[in-house]
Design a protein around this motif. Sequence first.
Motif, mmCIF file in Angstrom:
data_model
loop_
_atom_site.group_PDB
_atom_site.id
_atom_site.type_symbol
_atom_site.label_atom_id
_atom_site.label_comp_id
_atom_site.label_asym_id
_atom_site.label_seq_id
_atom_site.Cartn_x
_atom_site.Cartn_y
_atom_site.Cartn_z
ATOM 1 N N GLN A 143 0.824 -1.208 0.000
ATOM 2 C CA GLN A 143 0.000 0.000 0.000
ATOM 3 C C GLN A 143 0.863 1.264 0.000
ATOM 4 O O GLN A 143 0.499 2.261 -0.620
ATOM 5 N N ASP A 144 1.989 1.222 0.703
ATOM 6 C CA ASP A 144 2.794 2.426 0.918
ATOM 7 C C ASP A 144 3.978 2.543 -0.029
ATOM 8 O O ASP A 144 4.875 3.350 0.200
ATOM 9 N N VAL A 145 4.014 1.759 -1.104
ATOM 10 C CA VAL A 145 5.225 1.673 -1.925
ATOM 11 C C VAL A 145 5.647 3.029 -2.476
ATOM 12 O O VAL A 145 6.843 3.364 -2.487
ATOM 13 N N THR A 153 -5.768 -4.975 -4.607
ATOM 14 C CA THR A 153 -6.317 -4.444 -5.856
ATOM 15 C C THR A 153 -6.224 -2.928 -5.889
ATOM 16 O O THR A 153 -5.839 -2.325 -6.902
ATOM 17 N N GLU A 154 -6.555 -2.300 -4.782
ATOM 18 C CA GLU A 154 -6.498 -0.841 -4.738
ATOM 19 C C GLU A 154 -5.065 -0.329 -4.823
ATOM 20 O O GLU A 154 -4.793 0.717 -5.429
ATOM 21 N N ALA A 155 -4.127 -1.058 -4.216
ATOM 22 C CA ALA A 155 -2.723 -0.646 -4.274
ATOM 23 C C ALA A 155 -2.244 -0.600 -5.723
ATOM 24 O O ALA A 155 -1.497 0.318 -6.116
ATOM 25 N N ILE A 156 -2.657 -1.565 -6.523
ATOM 26 C CA ILE A 156 -2.284 -1.580 -7.944
ATOM 27 C C ILE A 156 -2.949 -0.421 -8.674
ATOM 28 O O ILE A 156 -2.327 0.242 -9.518
ATOM 29 N N ALA A 157 -4.201 -0.145 -8.339
ATOM 30 C CA ALA A 157 -4.917 0.961 -8.984
ATOM 31 C C ALA A 157 -4.245 2.298 -8.704
ATOM 32 O O ALA A 157 -4.173 3.167 -9.582
ATOM 33 N N GLN A 158 -3.717 2.474 -7.488
ATOM 34 C CA GLN A 158 -3.139 3.755 -7.105
ATOM 35 C C GLN A 158 -1.769 3.989 -7.744
ATOM 36 O O GLN A 158 -1.403 5.135 -8.023
ATOM 37 N N PHE A 206 -10.081 1.417 -12.341
ATOM 38 C CA PHE A 206 -8.874 1.964 -11.720
ATOM 39 C C PHE A 206 -8.783 3.482 -11.904
ATOM 40 O O PHE A 206 -8.343 4.205 -11.007
ATOM 41 N N LEU A 207 -9.191 3.982 -13.071
ATOM 42 C CA LEU A 207 -9.162 5.427 -13.297
ATOM 43 C C LEU A 207 -10.092 6.127 -12.321
ATOM 44 O O LEU A 207 -9.763 7.194 -11.778
ATOM 45 N N TYR A 208 -11.233 5.536 -12.071
ATOM 46 C CA TYR A 208 -12.191 6.087 -11.101
ATOM 47 C C TYR A 208 -11.556 6.161 -9.711
ATOM 48 O O TYR A 208 -11.681 7.173 -9.009
ATOM 49 N N ILE A 209 -10.855 5.100 -9.301
ATOM 50 C CA ILE A 209 -10.218 5.086 -7.982
ATOM 51 C C ILE A 209 -9.201 6.215 -7.869
ATOM 52 O O ILE A 209 -9.155 6.943 -6.864
ATOM 53 N N ARG A 210 -8.387 6.408 -8.895
ATOM 54 C CA ARG A 210 -7.360 7.449 -8.834
ATOM 55 C C ARG A 210 -7.984 8.843 -8.790
ATOM 56 O O ARG A 210 -7.476 9.730 -8.099
ATOM 57 N N LYS A 211 -9.093 9.021 -9.491
ATOM 58 C CA LYS A 211 -9.753 10.331 -9.464
ATOM 59 C C LYS A 211 -10.336 10.639 -8.089
ATOM 60 O O LYS A 211 -10.464 11.806 -7.707
ATOM 61 N N ARG A 212 -10.697 9.605 -7.343
ATOM 62 C CA ARG A 212 -11.302 9.807 -6.020
ATOM 63 C C ARG A 212 -10.257 9.745 -4.903
ATOM 64 O O ARG A 212 -10.602 9.823 -3.732
ATOM 65 N N LYS A 213 -8.988 9.618 -5.263
ATOM 66 C CA LYS A 213 -7.952 9.347 -4.269
ATOM 67 C C LYS A 213 -7.936 10.363 -3.139
ATOM 68 O O LYS A 213 -7.778 10.009 -1.967
ATOM 69 N N PRO A 227 -7.597 9.689 5.969
ATOM 70 C CA PRO A 227 -6.188 9.961 5.734
ATOM 71 C C PRO A 227 -5.416 8.737 5.281
ATOM 72 O O PRO A 227 -4.217 8.790 5.107
ATOM 73 N N TYR A 228 -6.060 7.585 5.104
ATOM 74 C CA TYR A 228 -5.319 6.359 4.820
ATOM 75 C C TYR A 228 -5.424 5.910 3.375
ATOM 76 O O TYR A 228 -5.013 4.822 3.029
ATOM 77 N N ASN A 229 -6.029 6.752 2.522
ATOM 78 C CA ASN A 229 -6.016 6.551 1.069
ATOM 79 C C ASN A 229 -6.859 5.384 0.561
ATOM 80 O O ASN A 229 -6.925 5.183 -0.633
ATOM 81 N N GLY A 230 -7.492 4.605 1.421
ATOM 82 C CA GLY A 230 -8.230 3.455 0.940
ATOM 83 C C GLY A 230 -9.720 3.574 1.161
ATOM 84 O O GLY A 230 -10.157 4.122 2.166
ATOM 85 N N PHE A 231 -10.532 3.045 0.217
ATOM 86 C CA PHE A 231 -11.973 3.149 0.420
ATOM 87 C C PHE A 231 -12.437 2.303 1.591
ATOM 88 O O PHE A 231 -13.361 2.676 2.310
ATOM 89 N N LEU A 232 -11.796 1.149 1.851
ATOM 90 C CA LEU A 232 -12.194 0.330 2.990
ATOM 91 C C LEU A 232 -11.806 1.000 4.299
ATOM 92 O O LEU A 232 -12.618 1.133 5.221
#
Length: 412
Positions: free
Chosen positions: A287-289, A352-357, A378-385, A390-395
């Motif tokens: 997640q933090d790469v 999955t989200e880590a790859i999208a980001q 994935f494009l949708y995820i990046r637009k909503r980032k 504060p932890y960048n994930g939807f979950l």
Amino acid sequence: MIQNYTEQYAGLWEKCSIQMPEFSCVYLKRDKHRKENFLDQFLETINAFRKDRIRGKSYSEVELQLFISNIRDFLCNGLDFTDGQLELMFSDKMLEITRTFVRQAKAFDPDLTFNDIFQACRNMWIMNGLQLIMGIPMQVTPSIFAYSMLYPYTDNLIDDPNVSGFEKLVFSERFRNRLSGVKLESRNNTENAIFRLVGMIENEYSRNDFPEVYHSLLGIHDAQTNSLKLLQQKNLIEDAEILKICLAKGGASVLADGYLVAGKLTEEQRYFLFGYGAYLQLLDDIQDVEEDFAAGLMTVFSASVFRVSLDEKLNKTYWFGEQVMESLEFFNGQHIELFKSLMRRSMDLFVTEAIAQVPEAYSRKYVTAFEGFSPFHFLYIRKRKEQFAPYNGFLLTAIEEFAFAESLISAG
């Protein structure tokens, strides 16, 4: 003990398959559009809630329970958690435990921020999960409270740019001495809080009767101290050593969780808990790469990111987790299979989200294949980032808002 487990799990990692993971959920475009609508509605609810609390609005318990219900609906309809998994996450017992923990944290230190409390809650929830699989009644024990609270304090001190490197080294040594049983006078408010928390553990677990508890606390302290090499000795550590440092840090942490939950552990339980912690550490590092790379912190993933694709390393992480989860057979608590399914679903979403980001860290073919496993484009995820704070994930965003709502209820 930690060195032995580190070697075993490093060997397991090397043997893990590099084949593509086998996810159970595959989403068509129409599925993604429908779920993106759920997420849009959920983010609108969160944003309205955040604006109201900035304005200082007071909430009734009915309003807060409705908000929590919206979170649960999103996790069901947006992220496909099952009714059984959600009941495990949102049971009356879990709500009670969260409220109790928040009340205790505020009483312990009224100056703690919500982010500090949420960080502590995340560790407490892991320990509650261990209580569940060990067949121990779920509750906030003094040791669970104390251990969960230790790391907001120590992390904040280590991350504070106003504290010199020398002062941090002095604190680290003093903290280790206190964990070893040395009675020390605190030098400041932070040390006072940390030493009080260690005292809570000592009051529950006598050093004479439960020496392993304190060995495990020293183990995580030493593993975290050793992990500083990942920042200080860039390009001087081989990949195999980086792997072992990361595995030791994560494994020692959850091993300590287990001892603080149960006091004593079997060999089989120790083996699983170390592997479980190592797996969680690898997932955190995935997640933090991007952040780790920017900070010059070397992990299994950031050490080679943007030079070679991370496809094979991520695949190995997935199969490593599958191997670790097989060891749950050593526990005889409740809902083992349900707990395993909840962990799998959560980790699948994190990966999955880590790859999208950070898609540029992976091959194009790999990103395309993984997007099929994602409930969102994935494009949708990046637009909503920017909204996943504060932890960048939807979950984790959903869980954070749940914890905040619970903290308001507990204060009422």
